[in-house]
Design a protein around this motif. Structure first.
Motif, PDB file in Angstrom:
ATOM      1  N   MET A   1      40.535 -67.457  57.468  1.00  0.00           N
ATOM      2  CA  MET A   1      41.928 -67.896  57.421  1.00  0.00           C
ATOM      3  C   MET A   1      42.242 -68.498  56.061  1.00  0.00           C
ATOM      4  SD  MET A   1      42.749 -69.617  61.114  1.00  0.00           S
ATOM      5  CE  MET A   1      41.376 -70.749  61.127  1.00  0.00           C
ATOM      6  N   SER A   2      43.552 -68.557  55.754  1.00  0.00           N
ATOM      7  CA  SER A   2      43.949 -69.232  54.525  1.00  0.00           C
ATOM      8  C   SER A   2      43.664 -70.714  54.679  1.00  0.00           C
ATOM      9  CB  SER A   2      45.446 -69.018  54.274  1.00  0.00           C
ATOM     10  OG  SER A   2      46.211 -69.754  55.203  1.00  0.00           O
ATOM     11  N   SER A   3      43.530 -71.414  53.553  1.00  0.00           N
ATOM     12  CA  SER A   3      43.169 -72.829  53.607  1.00  0.00           C
ATOM     13  C   SER A   3      44.185 -73.641  54.376  1.00  0.00           C
ATOM     14  CB  SER A   3      43.027 -73.373  52.186  1.00  0.00           C
ATOM     15  OG  SER A   3      44.244 -73.214  51.463  1.00  0.00           O
ATOM     16  N   ALA A   4      45.500 -73.325  54.230  1.00  0.00           N
ATOM     17  CA  ALA A   4      46.526 -74.100  54.932  1.00  0.00           C
ATOM     18  C   ALA A   4      46.379 -73.958  56.442  1.00  0.00           C
ATOM     19  CB  ALA A   4      47.910 -73.657  54.480  1.00  0.00           C
ATOM     20  N   LEU A   5      46.127 -72.742  56.905  1.00  0.00           N
ATOM     21  CA  LEU A   5      45.952 -72.531  58.338  1.00  0.00           C
ATOM     22  C   LEU A   5      44.639 -73.131  58.819  1.00  0.00           C
ATOM     23  CD1 LEU A   5      47.236 -68.879  58.847  1.00  0.00           C
ATOM     24  CD2 LEU A   5      48.349 -70.986  59.548  1.00  0.00           C
ATOM     25  N   THR A   6      43.596 -73.029  58.018  1.00  0.00           N
ATOM     26  CA  THR A   6      42.306 -73.597  58.391  1.00  0.00           C
ATOM     27  C   THR A   6      42.403 -75.101  58.595  1.00  0.00           C
ATOM     28  OG1 THR A   6      41.158 -71.885  57.121  1.00  0.00           O
ATOM     29  CG2 THR A   6      39.891 -73.825  57.719  1.00  0.00           C
ATOM     30  N   ALA A 168      54.220 -68.793  56.393  1.00  0.00           N
ATOM     31  CA  ALA A 168      53.471 -67.633  56.884  1.00  0.00           C
ATOM     32  C   ALA A 168      54.400 -66.767  57.708  1.00  0.00           C
ATOM     33  CB  ALA A 168      52.262 -68.075  57.719  1.00  0.00           C
ATOM     34  N   VAL A 169      53.981 -65.521  57.926  1.00  0.00           N
ATOM     35  CA  VAL A 169      54.774 -64.590  58.728  1.00  0.00           C
ATOM     36  C   VAL A 169      53.964 -64.150  59.937  1.00  0.00           C
ATOM     37  CG1 VAL A 169      53.991 -62.607  57.349  1.00  0.00           C
ATOM     38  CG2 VAL A 169      56.092 -62.427  58.698  1.00  0.00           C
ATOM     39  N   ILE A 170      54.630 -64.047  61.077  1.00  0.00           N
ATOM     40  CA  ILE A 170      54.008 -63.493  62.276  1.00  0.00           C
ATOM     41  C   ILE A 170      54.382 -62.023  62.333  1.00  0.00           C
ATOM     42  CG2 ILE A 170      53.864 -63.564  64.795  1.00  0.00           C
ATOM     43  CD1 ILE A 170      54.825 -66.511  64.592  1.00  0.00           C
ATOM     44  N   ALA A 171      53.409 -61.142  62.126  1.00  0.00           N
ATOM     45  CA  ALA A 171      53.650 -59.706  62.185  1.00  0.00           C
ATOM     46  C   ALA A 171      53.503 -59.265  63.641  1.00  0.00           C
ATOM     47  CB  ALA A 171      52.659 -58.958  61.296  1.00  0.00           C
ATOM     48  N   GLN A 172      54.634 -58.937  64.260  1.00  0.00           N
ATOM     49  CA  GLN A 172      54.642 -58.597  65.686  1.00  0.00           C
ATOM     50  C   GLN A 172      54.716 -57.087  65.868  1.00  0.00           C
ATOM     51  OE1 GLN A 172      58.207 -59.216  67.975  1.00  0.00           O
ATOM     52  NE2 GLN A 172      57.086 -60.070  69.710  1.00  0.00           N
ATOM     53  N   GLY A 173      53.622 -56.515  66.363  1.00  0.00           N
ATOM     54  CA  GLY A 173      53.593 -55.091  66.634  1.00  0.00           C
ATOM     55  C   GLY A 173      54.356 -54.745  67.898  1.00  0.00           C
ATOM     56  N   VAL A 174      54.656 -53.468  68.043  1.00  0.00           N
ATOM     57  CA  VAL A 174      55.440 -53.016  69.188  1.00  0.00           C
ATOM     58  C   VAL A 174      54.692 -53.214  70.498  1.00  0.00           C
ATOM     59  CG1 VAL A 174      54.632 -50.615  69.177  1.00  0.00           C
ATOM     60  CG2 VAL A 174      56.977 -51.141  69.927  1.00  0.00           C
ATOM     61  N   GLU A 175      53.370 -53.439  70.434  1.00  0.00           N
ATOM     62  CA  GLU A 175      52.566 -53.630  71.653  1.00  0.00           C
ATOM     63  C   GLU A 175      52.833 -54.970  72.343  1.00  0.00           C
ATOM     64  OE1 GLU A 175      49.838 -51.791  68.403  1.00  0.00           O
ATOM     65  OE2 GLU A 175      51.410 -53.327  68.556  1.00  0.00           O
ATOM     66  N   ALA A 176      53.479 -55.892  71.650  1.00  0.00           N
ATOM     67  CA  ALA A 176      53.629 -57.261  72.145  1.00  0.00           C
ATOM     68  C   ALA A 176      54.482 -57.356  73.400  1.00  0.00           C
ATOM     69  CB  ALA A 176      54.245 -58.142  71.047  1.00  0.00           C
ATOM     70  N   GLY A 177      54.100 -58.287  74.282  1.00  0.00           N
ATOM     71  CA  GLY A 177      54.889 -58.547  75.473  1.00  0.00           C
ATOM     72  C   GLY A 177      56.070 -59.451  75.162  1.00  0.00           C
ATOM     73  N   GLY A 178      57.044 -59.470  76.048  1.00  0.00           N
ATOM     74  CA  GLY A 178      58.219 -60.311  75.837  1.00  0.00           C
ATOM     75  C   GLY A 178      59.133 -59.738  74.772  1.00  0.00           C
ATOM     76  N   HIS A 179      59.998 -60.598  74.250  1.00  0.00           N
ATOM     77  CA  HIS A 179      61.021 -60.143  73.319  1.00  0.00           C
ATOM     78  C   HIS A 179      60.476 -59.768  71.944  1.00  0.00           C
ATOM     79  CE1 HIS A 179      63.783 -62.102  76.225  1.00  0.00           C
ATOM     80  NE2 HIS A 179      64.598 -61.140  75.825  1.00  0.00           N
ATOM     81  N   GLN A 180      60.908 -58.634  71.458  1.00  0.00           N
ATOM     82  CA  GLN A 180      60.655 -58.257  70.080  1.00  0.00           C
ATOM     83  C   GLN A 180      61.456 -59.193  69.170  1.00  0.00           C
ATOM     84  OE1 GLN A 180      58.745 -55.181  68.727  1.00  0.00           O
ATOM     85  NE2 GLN A 180      57.780 -55.993  70.562  1.00  0.00           N
ATOM     86  N   GLY A 208      52.864 -61.969  49.996  1.00  0.00           N
ATOM     87  CA  GLY A 208      51.639 -62.668  49.628  1.00  0.00           C
ATOM     88  C   GLY A 208      51.325 -63.851  50.497  1.00  0.00           C
ATOM     89  N   ILE A 209      52.190 -64.155  51.469  1.00  0.00           N
ATOM     90  CA  ILE A 209      51.951 -65.289  52.359  1.00  0.00           C
ATOM     91  C   ILE A 209      51.024 -64.869  53.496  1.00  0.00           C
ATOM     92  CG2 ILE A 209      54.105 -66.480  51.828  1.00  0.00           C
ATOM     93  CD1 ILE A 209      55.363 -65.249  54.308  1.00  0.00           C
ATOM     94  N   PRO A 210      50.367 -65.836  54.152  1.00  0.00           N
ATOM     95  CA  PRO A 210      49.449 -65.507  55.252  1.00  0.00           C
ATOM     96  C   PRO A 210      50.152 -64.777  56.401  1.00  0.00           C
ATOM     97  CG  PRO A 210      49.132 -67.769  54.540  1.00  0.00           C
ATOM     98  CD  PRO A 210      50.367 -67.286  53.864  1.00  0.00           C
ATOM     99  N   ILE A 211      49.382 -63.957  57.101  1.00  0.00           N
ATOM    100  CA  ILE A 211      49.890 -63.164  58.217  1.00  0.00           C
ATOM    101  C   ILE A 211      49.207 -63.591  59.504  1.00  0.00           C
ATOM    102  CG2 ILE A 211      50.075 -60.840  59.183  1.00  0.00           C
ATOM    103  CD1 ILE A 211      49.845 -59.793  56.271  1.00  0.00           C
ATOM    104  N   VAL A 212      49.991 -63.845  60.531  1.00  0.00           N
ATOM    105  CA  VAL A 212      49.475 -64.050  61.885  1.00  0.00           C
ATOM    106  C   VAL A 212      49.830 -62.794  62.674  1.00  0.00           C
ATOM    107  CG1 VAL A 212      49.614 -65.408  64.010  1.00  0.00           C
ATOM    108  CG2 VAL A 212      49.718 -66.552  61.772  1.00  0.00           C
TER     109      VAL A 212
END
Length: 357
Positions: A1-6, A168-180, A208-212
């Motif tokens: 993980m990136s240092s900020a998230l760690t 940071a950005v949350i990359a939400q794939g189409v597989e995710a449950g609930g609302h896109q 360039g920001i961390p991805i969740v």
């Protein structure tokens, strides 16, 4: 993980915020205590209700946690289309012996009041869904000591997130449950979307920001996969929905592994915005003609969903779930984190041994 998230949580596991009473303080506390990042969902709650949940969560754990907010939505709904849908739902109201809800009972979900709570009583992490907050707001949260994340479903949305100044950005794939978490609700894109691994690759090449990473993740091996693809952490929702600490109804939890529900689908049937759920009778019958009207349809169908849940009728409920729902495990949330961490370690070991051959 990136240092900020760690610095925030030792294990790369985020419990997704699930609105509607699922992400309760006990669930978030159990995840955070186990070394993940627990989340509260502010969607559909009042500002005071959010304040009380934060207070309860802080009494259960001293570890970092997050709060998720829904961004206010523009007024694009066609009133005539909502009226037609209400007429089509009249039979449901009669069946469940209830009235349909008022589609105009509120649009902003108390957004400004909830922000005031989070700025007056800063929490470690705040995430946003359905759009990008202003740079000024993100800066205010940063100055208050809050780490910010924003959901994106495309590389273009991720770029907007970075430009606004989110951490940071949350990359939400189409597989995710609930609302896109799409930034704009475009009817032409219903049923389409980008798979998580492809999305991570695209986002990684754009920002360039961390991805969740979020979307259908149920096992530690999958966490290893998204980390190898470039994510800093994985966000899991459906995996935690089945835990005893989750506020989901017993009917919803049981449906995740019920052979009756073999697949999921994106639908507007329950809320007016694309959301992935188990395919049941209500979704099949009403999904094809449900209009693009959020939160109007959410309010319209709320009494129906509540009545179905009270009757224990899964066929009339919004059974939000990701594509990996059949792999749900009824483990305590803290134990689930431990199992996921062990699976992740085993996957890393296997990868390293494979690379050494």
């Amino acid at each position: 993980m990136s240092s900020a998230l760690t610095d925030l949580f030792p294990h790369p596991i985020v419990q997704a915020p699930m609105a509607g009473g699922v992400s309760v303080p006990t669930l978030a506390a159990a995840v955070s205590e186990a070394g993940g990042l627990g989340f509260l969902a502010a969607g559909y709650k009042t500002a005071d209700g959010l304040y009380q949940e934060i207070k309860q969560l802080r009494s259960l754990t001293a570890r970092p946690f997050g709060v998720n907010l829904f961004m206010p939505q523009p007024e694009y709904a066609d009133p005539a289309a909502v009226d037609v849908y209400a007429h089509q739902l009249a039979g449901e109201a009669a069946w469940y012996e209830t009235e349909l809800g008022d589609p105009e009972c509120g649009r902003d979900d108390g957004y400004e009041a909830k922000l005031a709570v989070l700025l007056d009583n800063p929490v470690p992490v705040v995430s946003f869904h359905f759009g990008v907050p202003s740079p000024d707001l993100l800066d205010s949260l940063r100055r208050a000591g809050t780490f910010t994340l924003v959901t994106a479903t495309t590389a273009e949305e991720a770029f907007a997130v970075e430009q606004a100044g989110a951490d940071a950005v949350i990359a939400q794939g189409v597989e995710a449950g609930g609302h896109q978490g799409t930034h704009r609700d475009i009817p032409e894109t219903d049923g389409s979307g980008i798979g998580l691994l492809s999305l991570i690759a695209q986002v990684r090449e754009t920002v360039g920001i961390p991805i969740v990473a979020a979307g259908g993740i149920m096992r530690g091996g999958q966490i290893a996969g998204v980390l190898a693809a470039g994510a800093s952490a994985a966000q899991l929702g459906t995996a935690f929905l089945a835990t005893p600490e989750s506020g989901a109804s017993a009917v919803h939890k049981q449906a995740l592994t019920n052979p009756l529900y073999v697949r999921t689908e994106l639908t507007r049937a329950f809320s007016g915005r694309p959301a992935r759920g188990l395919v049941n009778r209500f979704l099949r019958e009403h999904g094809p003609y449900a209009p693009a009207a959020y939160p109007e349809i959410h309010h319209l169908t709320a009494p129906l969903r509540k009545a179905a849940a009270k009757a224990g009728d899964a066929q009339g409920m919004a059974l939000w779930a990701g594509q990996g729902h059949r792999m749900a495990r009824e483990l305590p949330a803290g134990q689930l984190v431990e199992v996921l961490v062990a699976e992740l370690a085993a996957a890393w070991t296997a990868l390293s041994q494979g690379g050494a051959r």
